[in-house]
Scaffold this active site. Sequence first.
Site, mmCIF file in Angstrom:
data_model
loop_
_atom_site.group_PDB
_atom_site.id
_atom_site.type_symbol
_atom_site.label_atom_id
_atom_site.label_comp_id
_atom_site.label_asym_id
_atom_site.label_seq_id
_atom_site.Cartn_x
_atom_site.Cartn_y
_atom_site.Cartn_z
ATOM 1 N N LEU A 528 39.554 42.051 -36.785
ATOM 2 C CA LEU A 528 40.423 41.856 -35.995
ATOM 3 C C LEU A 528 41.420 40.570 -36.539
ATOM 4 C CD1 LEU A 528 38.748 41.660 -32.612
ATOM 5 C CD2 LEU A 528 40.009 43.512 -33.465
ATOM 6 N N GLY A 529 40.906 39.949 -37.308
ATOM 7 C CA GLY A 529 41.584 38.826 -37.730
ATOM 8 C C GLY A 529 40.715 37.821 -38.607
ATOM 9 N N GLY A 531 40.496 33.025 -39.286
ATOM 10 C CA GLY A 531 40.912 31.748 -38.713
ATOM 11 C C GLY A 531 40.142 30.839 -39.945
ATOM 12 N N GLY A 532 40.462 29.570 -39.660
ATOM 13 C CA GLY A 532 39.639 28.619 -40.647
ATOM 14 C C GLY A 532 38.285 28.680 -40.395
ATOM 15 N N PHE A 533 37.509 29.255 -39.545
ATOM 16 C CA PHE A 533 36.204 29.357 -39.262
ATOM 17 C C PHE A 533 35.605 30.518 -39.954
ATOM 18 C CE2 PHE A 533 38.571 31.299 -35.714
ATOM 19 C CZ PHE A 533 38.298 32.432 -35.904
ATOM 20 N N GLY A 534 36.440 31.475 -40.358
ATOM 21 C CA GLY A 534 35.870 32.601 -40.746
ATOM 22 C C GLY A 534 36.551 34.005 -40.046
ATOM 23 N N VAL A 536 36.802 37.618 -37.785
ATOM 24 C CA VAL A 536 36.376 38.148 -36.367
ATOM 25 C C VAL A 536 36.343 39.560 -36.234
ATOM 26 C CG1 VAL A 536 36.724 38.108 -33.668
ATOM 27 C CG2 VAL A 536 37.369 36.204 -35.187
ATOM 28 N N LYS A 550 32.519 36.449 -33.934
ATOM 29 C CA LYS A 550 32.945 35.439 -34.965
ATOM 30 C C LYS A 550 32.107 35.081 -35.917
ATOM 31 C CE LYS A 550 35.302 31.795 -33.328
ATOM 32 N NZ LYS A 550 35.376 30.137 -32.632
ATOM 33 N N ASP A 647 41.954 21.380 -29.595
ATOM 34 C CA ASP A 647 42.439 22.368 -30.433
ATOM 35 C C ASP A 647 43.339 23.517 -29.670
ATOM 36 O OD1 ASP A 647 43.542 23.337 -32.836
ATOM 37 O OD2 ASP A 647 41.507 24.442 -33.554
#
Length: 890
Positions: A528-529, A531-534, A536, A550, A647
């Site tokens: 799906l996308g 981010g900075g965390f990894g 999804v 996630k 955040d």
Amino acid sequence: MGGTTGRYILLPLMIISTASRIVFSLATDTLLPSQSLRDGQTLVSANKTFEFGFFSPGSSTNRYVGIWYHKVQKQTLVWVANRDNAIADKSGVLMFDDNNGDLILLDGRGSPSVLAYGLGTNNSEATILDSGNLVLRSSDNTSMVSWQSFDHPTDTFLPGMKLGLNRRQNRLLTSWKSKDDPARGDFALGLDPSGKPEFLIWKKGTPYWTSGDWDGEIFSLISEMALNDIYFFEFVSDQHELYFTYSIKDDSIVSRLIIGISGQIQQMTWVENQTSWVMFWAQPRTQCDVYELCGAFGVCNEARLPTGCECLPGFQPASLQDWSEGNTGGGCLRKTSLQCESGEKPDKFVEMPHVMFNEDATKLDVSDAKDCESACYKHCNCTAYAFSGGCSLWHGDLVNLQQVDGGENITTGTLYIRVADSESQGAQVSEPKISSDHKGKKRKVLQITASVAASLTLLLSCSLVCFLWIRKRRSKGTKKSHEEKSLLALVNHLPIKIGEGDRAAEFLLYHFSDIEKATFNFSAENKLGEGGFGPVYKGQLPEGQEIAVKRLSARSGQGLLEFSNEIILIAKLQHRNLVRLLGYCIQGEEKLLVYEYMPNKSLDFFLFDPTRGALLDWSKRAHIIEGIAQGLLYLHKHSRLRVIHRDLKASNILLDADMNPKISDFGMARIFGSNETQANTNRVVGTYGYMAPEYASQGQFSIKSDVFSFGVLLMEIVTGKRSAGFQQYGGNALNLLGHAWELWKAGQWSELMDPSLGDGCPAWEVSRCIHVALMCVQENAGDRPTMSDVVAMLGNESVALADPKQPAFFTVATATEAEHASMLAANCSLNDMTITTPEGRYYSCPVRQVTCAVTECLKRLFGLTCDQLEEPLTSEERCFKNALFLLVPK
């Protein structure tokens, strides 16, 4: 409070002057501008119908300001002003603000809170009317009303009140938290916000009862309305309002409608000769229809009044005292934990006949009851099953169960409840139906399983000890890292047997292989996308439920600290505008979080794309703004934990199928104690462009940090532009906030509107949103409003707004030179910052530090380049040097 702080600079003088104010007769119905109302004094309406003053509910010693019946012997409250802001003693004083005419409440320390907003002048007066309505109006012209309590109901609907929609505000009745606590409870009654002419009752934001449609005379599912000669009912719908009201045919009759702490609405009439309130009608009609009346693992039976509730076999009341007082909502707990086939005596299933099932079951396509029971028996978190025209399994807490005496019918069946073997004695037991080819192997399987489990436990323990020992050796004797401590804490608290008496664990521990299958081995098509965390991924569980997974990357700045933080927080927070965490998985280096799937992705997916942004008309944007504000208000004030998100940004606002916003990503959130207002951190986390100045530069955070982020987000929603994308703005502004400030000062705020919105937007709503956004992003945290203020300001046109001060940040470009961006990242990370960088490279600095640091820097730069600055420099000077390096020619 935001926008009002400046009014109370001279509060000590105001408090001292109170002693010299006129002490007036308690028989009056009006508080004049020159008067004050102390605890112990009251206002009484002209016909002595209602009384206004301070009170303590039930056995509580807290003091509140409210309205009650004057003639009714038993004190009966109809409205509470400070229901979420009690005063601990009898030191409270009501008085008017001399400048704006606001009615304010002062506690013993002189801390003010605004109860009602005036006309902006010093000639306001407060009057309690015979209708029970407290009005704030001009003492020179009483027809000029600035505020009235009827627009802000609590749990009581009085004759003459309007219950329903006024522009975007939905006037709701909200239950008390308990009989001794008037704070907002779990239940609310109001008109369908979509505009449909019917009432709904919500439990924690989830609707569970409806009145049926208005047919011109009554609501279709409240037939009692047609069987009376007491009331006049009226339903009004026009371009400005949609509301329901009622009146009494005989003025001598005293009547009210309330929503109780259990969620049942009741129309009550006072009978003088009996000195009691008599119920005329109630909805839901039967006690057992009240949502979660008996709590978890409780069952309701109308034939067993007065409570109607009892615990399921193998369970006992969570609080005997509460149950003895008729408060059964706390539910029941297991007497004995389940064995889950790990012991010699496996769990049993106890029969309970004539049960009306709730709708939370998982349906399985199996051929007979034996397979249905076996399917439930295989999973420790399966708490019950039924086989009636199909197989139904229930996992976790069982709620909203009803038992009907008189035999089976098409709406009832037999429920088989999982209990420990020791609790099955004397009950009708259903032995686990294991097929014959497995029965002979059962004992051997159990022995092997026990041996393997013991070996794995020993191996895991040894591995964990070795892992920590190696880490300790590598750190050369330093203390355990935060991640190691988090790992130990998390391993020690893993819910191995979900649902066995630990009612707080409302999420599941998934196997990694199950998540792999659900996401097709984390395929690129399911991504799906990222981010900075990894990344999804979208997934689908065997029972058909869609999920979002996630997967924390090894390169992510988030570790086990954020991972465990998110599990703990979301498991304890329940609100319609917060994303729901379904479970998690830990296996080796893999750390996974499993959420409910949001089909419309995140807000930034629509907002910053010209084509998709056109799908967000103003009504949708206003709905999203309201939802985000309500979610933040819940985190800051109404949840059992006081949470600072830290955040908040467009990519962390997810949208469900109906475009309802859900705040997500609580890995960086912090829990505040009830008495905490501000904290400091050496590890600054968040996203540039959304971070408050006191947090970015000094590591200080509070609820006002989230308010700043909300202001930035609100401005982005109105404009459709990223706050960080400074290149798109003209004039002297280097970012969205600066651009907005310039246009606001020039009176050209309409130029900020997203062009895709067209000309059909209500101008006052857009202007008010921009005004509130600018108030939220002021440099001084004390000048910013709270989220309570924000919700009030956005939802009520009559609430006066203070003039905003200049926004806190300016933004300096890093152009496209990678080395400059790298230099900024290396030299400008104050306090061990962990920052998520949005699209576009930029650097942000607080205005006051610009004044004191850059001015000196420019003096030294006069005629020089930034490379010629002398060392050593402070961290702030080094940051500004690198920023200015991009502006001064070499």
